[in-house]
Design a protein around this motif. Structure first.
Motif, short mmCIF file in Angstrom:
data_model
loop_
_atom_site.label_atom_id
_atom_site.label_comp_id
_atom_site.label_asym_id
_atom_site.label_seq_id
_atom_site.Cartn_x
_atom_site.Cartn_y
_atom_site.Cartn_z
N GLN A 114 0.90 -1.24 -0.01
CA GLN A 114 0.09 0.01 0.01
C GLN A 114 0.65 1.15 0.07
N LYS A 115 0.33 2.44 -0.57
CA LYS A 115 0.79 3.66 -0.38
C LYS A 115 0.75 4.23 0.83
N ASP A 116 1.42 5.25 1.20
CA ASP A 116 1.59 5.79 2.56
C ASP A 116 0.81 7.44 2.39
N PRO A 117 -0.22 7.68 2.53
CA PRO A 117 -1.39 6.87 3.03
C PRO A 117 -2.11 6.03 1.97
N PRO A 118 -2.71 4.77 2.45
CA PRO A 118 -3.26 3.99 1.32
C PRO A 118 -4.42 4.82 0.52
N LEU A 119 -4.37 4.31 -0.80
CA LEU A 119 -5.21 5.03 -1.54
C LEU A 119 -6.69 5.49 -1.26
N LEU A 120 -7.28 4.52 -0.90
CA LEU A 120 -8.81 4.42 -0.15
C LEU A 120 -8.94 5.28 1.11
N VAL A 121 -7.95 5.41 1.64
CA VAL A 121 -8.03 6.06 2.95
C VAL A 121 -7.78 7.70 2.46
N LYS A 122 -6.77 7.83 1.75
CA LYS A 122 -6.61 9.32 0.95
C LYS A 122 -7.86 9.84 0.30
N LYS A 123 -8.34 8.93 -0.41
CA LYS A 123 -9.63 9.51 -1.29
C LYS A 123 -10.85 9.44 -0.44
N TYR A 124 -11.26 8.58 0.39
CA TYR A 124 -12.50 8.23 0.99
C TYR A 124 -12.26 8.18 2.67
N ALA A 125 -11.21 8.28 3.14
CA ALA A 125 -11.03 8.09 4.72
C ALA A 125 -11.68 7.19 5.19
N VAL A 126 -11.44 5.69 4.52
CA VAL A 126 -12.12 4.67 5.07
C VAL A 126 -11.14 4.19 6.35
N MET A 127 -11.82 3.05 6.97
CA MET A 127 -11.06 2.56 8.03
C MET A 127 -11.42 1.19 8.12
N GLN A 128 -10.59 0.20 9.01
CA GLN A 128 -10.89 -1.31 8.82
C GLN A 128 -12.24 -1.56 9.44
N GLY A 129 -12.70 -2.62 8.96
CA GLY A 129 -14.10 -2.91 9.46
C GLY A 129 -15.15 -2.44 8.33
N MET A 130 -15.01 -1.63 7.67
CA MET A 130 -15.87 -1.03 6.56
C MET A 130 -16.16 -1.75 5.36
N VAL A 131 -17.21 -1.58 4.33
CA VAL A 131 -17.47 -2.18 3.39
C VAL A 131 -17.56 -0.86 2.22
N LEU A 132 -16.87 -1.03 1.01
CA LEU A 132 -17.29 -0.20 0.18
C LEU A 132 -17.71 -1.15 -1.16
N MET A 133 -18.58 -0.29 -1.92
CA MET A 133 -19.45 -1.07 -3.09
C MET A 133 -19.16 -0.08 -4.17
N PHE A 134 -18.56 -0.72 -5.50
CA PHE A 134 -18.33 0.10 -6.71
C PHE A 134 -18.99 -0.40 -7.78
N ALA A 135 -19.48 0.50 -8.81
CA ALA A 135 -19.98 -0.29 -9.83
C ALA A 135 -19.43 0.77 -11.04
N GLY A 136 -18.92 0.34 -12.32
CA GLY A 136 -18.52 1.13 -13.23
C GLY A 136 -17.54 2.27 -12.67
N GLY A 137 -16.53 1.93 -11.47
CA GLY A 137 -15.53 2.59 -10.99
C GLY A 137 -15.95 3.78 -10.27
N LYS A 138 -17.16 3.79 -9.89
CA LYS A 138 -17.96 4.80 -9.05
C LYS A 138 -18.43 4.22 -7.66
N LEU A 139 -18.53 4.99 -6.72
CA LEU A 139 -18.73 4.34 -5.28
C LEU A 139 -20.27 4.53 -5.22
N LEU A 140 -20.75 3.47 -4.62
CA LEU A 140 -22.36 3.29 -4.43
C LEU A 140 -22.57 3.19 -3.16
N PHE A 141 -21.75 2.68 -2.14
CA PHE A 141 -21.90 2.63 -0.87
C PHE A 141 -20.70 2.57 -0.01
N GLY A 142 -20.65 2.78 1.23
CA GLY A 142 -19.64 2.67 2.22
C GLY A 142 -20.15 2.81 3.57
N GLY A 143 -19.78 1.88 4.49
CA GLY A 143 -20.14 1.83 5.88
C GLY A 143 -19.84 0.69 6.52
#
Length: 226
Positions: A114-143
């Motif tokens: 992973q990069k520092d910070p990881p890409l999904l942390v940098k872009k969406y501020a995610v954390m462990q235990g979350m679920v993200l859902m994408f379609a067509g490269g776009k974010l549909l859900f996160g939580g």
């Protein structure tokens, strides 16, 4: 009725094979993601998300941490169990699942790739235990609260169904959306359930929660065994 042109399977359908391609390593072994959902790293993440595929297929990312495995243990168990059930009989799951309604994947925040910070942390501020859902490269859900209730196979499948419906309606999350950047105390073992629920709801994000009621119940067919 809209029809989708079937495309030939590509090595890029498997994140591990795609990573080897990017790193100019031998890919002759092909996809062998049989036991667990494949691990996606920052090396191939952006290219993997942009690979041409069925635009209605939902990519389900479980955000895990190899440094604190207990923080996402329930999520990993759920993903592994459902993945093994769906992939049974497939020799190259990533290649053979290109027409499935959804795919299960893992993203390790602490992987050495992973990069520092990881890409999904940098872009969406995610954390462990979350679920993200994408379609067509776009974010549909996160939580962290699936279907408004919690972690279970039924709630995960309902949340995926809702994400597919949102995709069909064109309901995607804003490009610059960020979740809570504060690591919540729900990761501890001594929090009261009500407190955990409150914190989890605070970091929930979904266009459907603003526009569509929880009225869907969908059962996905078994995948083809080719």
């Amino acid at each position: 009725m809209r029809s989708h042109t079937r495309r030939a399977a590509s090595p890029s359908d498997c994140p591990l094979v795609l990573r080897k391609l990017i790193c100019k390593e031998d890919i002759r072994a092909g996809c062998k993601c049989i036991v667990k959902p494949p691990l996606v790293s920052d090396v191939e993440l952006e290219r993997f998300l942009s690979v041409p595929r069925d635009p209605s297929q939902v990519l389900v990312f479980g955000i895990v941490s190899s440094h604190i495995p207990t923080s996402s243990g329930q999520l990993q168990w759920l993903l592994n169990t459902l993945y093994c059930h769906r992939q049974q009989g497939r020799g190259s799951p990533c290649i053979q699942c290109q027409h499935d309604p959804y795919r299960l994947l893992r993203y390790d925040l602490n992987s050495p790739l992973q990069k520092d910070p990881p890409l999904l942390v940098k872009k969406y501020a995610v954390m462990q235990g979350m679920v993200l859902m994408f379609a067509g490269g776009k974010l549909l859900f996160g939580g962290c609260v699936l279907n408004g209730y919690g972690f279970s196979k039924q709630n995960l499948l309902k949340q995926i169904s809702q994400a597919r419906q949102d995709c069909k309606m064109g309901y995607f999350m804003p490009e610059n959306y960020k979740f809570s950047s504060v690591l919540p105390s729900f990761l501890g073992l001594d929090e009261a359930e009500s407190d955990k629920r409150t914190i989890l709801e605070d970091i929930q994000g979904s266009i459907s929660s603003l526009t569509v009621g929880d009225k869907m119940e969908d059962y996905f067919p078994e995948p083809e065994k080719k």
